[in-house]
Design a protein around this motif. Sequence first.
Motif, PDB file in Angstrom:
ATOM      1  N   LYS A  65       1.418  40.420  85.599  1.00 36.09           N
ATOM      2  CA  LYS A  65       1.112  39.911  86.937  1.00 36.09           C
ATOM      3  C   LYS A  65       0.837  41.089  87.858  1.00 36.09           C
ATOM      4  CE  LYS A  65       2.858  36.528  90.297  1.00 36.09           C
ATOM      5  NZ  LYS A  65       3.994  35.626  90.636  1.00 36.09           N
TER       6      LYS A  65
ATOM      7  N   ASP B 290      -1.541  29.203  89.441  1.00 38.77           N
ATOM      8  CA  ASP B 290      -0.472  28.207  89.344  1.00 38.77           C
ATOM      9  C   ASP B 290       0.540  28.574  88.257  1.00 38.77           C
ATOM     10  OD1 ASP B 290      -2.269  27.784  87.327  1.00 38.77           O
ATOM     11  OD2 ASP B 290      -2.559  25.653  87.692  1.00 38.77           O
TER      12      ASP B 290
ATOM     13  N   TYR C 127     -10.815  35.473  92.248  1.00 34.98           N
ATOM     14  CA  TYR C 127      -9.415  35.837  92.444  1.00 34.98           C
ATOM     15  C   TYR C 127      -9.211  37.336  92.631  1.00 34.98           C
ATOM     16  CZ  TYR C 127     -10.414  36.706  87.545  1.00 34.98           C
ATOM     17  OH  TYR C 127     -11.013  37.135  86.389  1.00 34.98           O
TER      18      TYR C 127
ATOM     19  N   VAL D 194      -0.219  40.706  91.632  1.00 36.28           N
ATOM     20  CA  VAL D 194      -0.581  40.081  92.901  1.00 36.28           C
ATOM     21  C   VAL D 194      -0.364  41.056  94.051  1.00 36.28           C
ATOM     22  CG1 VAL D 194      -0.026  38.235  94.543  1.00 36.28           C
ATOM     23  CG2 VAL D 194      -0.177  37.725  92.094  1.00 36.28           C
TER      24      VAL D 194
ATOM     25  N   ASP E 220       1.519  31.891  85.253  1.00 34.07           N
ATOM     26  CA  ASP E 220       1.204  33.235  84.762  1.00 34.07           C
ATOM     27  C   ASP E 220       0.339  33.170  83.513  1.00 34.07           C
ATOM     28  OD1 ASP E 220       2.711  34.163  86.821  1.00 34.07           O
ATOM     29  OD2 ASP E 220       4.366  34.935  85.591  1.00 34.07           O
TER      30      ASP E 220
ATOM     31  N   ASP F   3      -5.338  37.166  93.012  1.00 36.20           N
ATOM     32  CA  ASP F   3      -4.653  36.118  93.764  1.00 36.20           C
ATOM     33  C   ASP F   3      -3.588  35.459  92.892  1.00 36.20           C
ATOM     34  OD1 ASP F   3      -6.308  36.573  95.937  1.00 36.20           O
ATOM     35  OD2 ASP F   3      -7.675  34.918  95.467  1.00 36.20           O
ATOM     36  N   GLU F   4      -2.736  34.677  93.543  1.00 42.69           N
ATOM     37  CA  GLU F   4      -1.756  33.879  92.813  1.00 42.69           C
ATOM     38  C   GLU F   4      -2.463  32.799  91.991  1.00 42.69           C
ATOM     39  OE1 GLU F   4       1.401  33.982  92.334  1.00 42.69           O
ATOM     40  OE2 GLU F   4       2.412  34.981  94.004  1.00 42.69           O
TER      41      GLU F   4
ATOM     42  N   MET G 118      -3.230  32.518  84.513  1.00 40.68           N
ATOM     43  CA  MET G 118      -3.726  33.736  85.143  1.00 40.68           C
ATOM     44  C   MET G 118      -4.161  34.755  84.100  1.00 40.68           C
ATOM     45  SD  MET G 118      -2.449  37.104  85.522  1.00 40.68           S
ATOM     46  CE  MET G 118      -0.675  36.830  85.460  1.00 40.68           C
TER      47      MET G 118
ATOM     48  N   GLU H 152      -2.309  38.222 103.848  1.00 41.80           N
ATOM     49  CA  GLU H 152      -1.527  37.970 102.635  1.00 41.80           C
ATOM     50  C   GLU H 152      -1.517  39.171 101.686  1.00 41.80           C
ATOM     51  OE1 GLU H 152      -4.089  35.229  99.840  1.00 41.80           O
ATOM     52  OE2 GLU H 152      -4.693  34.941 101.929  1.00 41.80           O
TER      53      GLU H 152
END
Length: 411
Positions: free
Chosen positions: A243, A197, A162, A245, A199, A194-195, A202, A82
């Motif tokens: 973000k 749920d 994460y 990821v 933003d 990691d992703e 996060m 991933e």
Amino acid sequence: MNYLFTSESVSEGHPDKVADQISDAILDEFLRQDPEAKVACETFCTAGLVIVGGEVSSEHAYVDIPAVARKVIDRIGYNKAEYGFDASSCGIISTIHEQSADINRGVVRANPEEQGAGDQGMMFGYAVIDTEEYMPLALSLSHKLLRTLADIRHNEPQLMPYLRPDAKAQVTVEFSRKHCPERIHTIVVSTQHDEFDTDERMHSRIEEDIRQIVLPRLIASLPEKTAALFDGKFILHVNPTGKFVIGGPAADTGLTGRKIIVDTYGGRGAHGGGAFSGKDPSKVDRSASYAARHIAKNLVAAGAAKECLVQIAYAIGVAEPVSIFVDTYGTASIPGYDGLQADAYIASRIRDMFDLRPAAIIERFALKNPIYEPSASYGHMGREPYVKDGIQFFGWEKLDAVDRIKAEFKL
């Protein structure tokens, strides 16, 4: 009036650092089998692919290039599909070929002591009293912040589960007009993750963990004087794009030698332009830069100056440097000499105090040993020297010339 100075560092998972570490791991394998090997190894990393190129001259060494590269990539932490770049599945192409005979003839000599420089150019070493390791403070803190983050990712993943390998840090220090650090002004941390749920969750979680876990650990590891510079009023930016990821080679192409300022002094002092990683020590880009750092650090530690830049320049195939230059930025403390006279006097004595022929540098720091992979992330300078399995690592950081310098300059 006070002023600000900023330096950045990048983690071992940054694509350029992935490339550097692969190049130096391959160099180490050649030197482990053949200490006389001549290696110039370049690495290119992108999504799902590593290309290794360059030139090698060795009588008997054989290195499994893909195996070495995969081992490095796995150690860094790129071991999940991933991530878009995975140690077990990425393609690896090797295009290494024989070193040019025209270069080799200028380096190899019948008398090993007269080994010529592997290239022309100028190399710089720098030291300053900002930190215990005589490194610029902004860069030192940037490196240490990312090493703290990496230590959590590798050894205590439950704290920040994460985290992914790619990260960058930047520290801005406020200095007085007398060039003394007064406070930490701004910290920027961008870490791959990691992703989540949402933003919002996060960003809130990562910023809280940086404030509550990473920065307290960093500050606790620092000398009291440095820790006091964190006054609680500093500006903190965490993942300012919102973000992160997609990172590492899946997001940006990595190339060996593209982080030379991170590798050295964070923009302080000067840089001759030559990269380090993947090059055996006959390349003075690397070995003479280490020698210049050793001289500058020992001069500052001895009290000859509060800040010192040393330049050494070579002609390809010629053993002795063509010039040596010193700049102490007006901070020299040499009895009987002031300003530029002090700098010129120090430079005039360096040639007699330190043998700067490539063969002598290599012998002094035992640079034919497989010691380079650890240097390929978090800086080549300012590291703690150590011995492992009888081999000296980061020998250019040893303060073993302080007494000689004090005696020479009557300090």
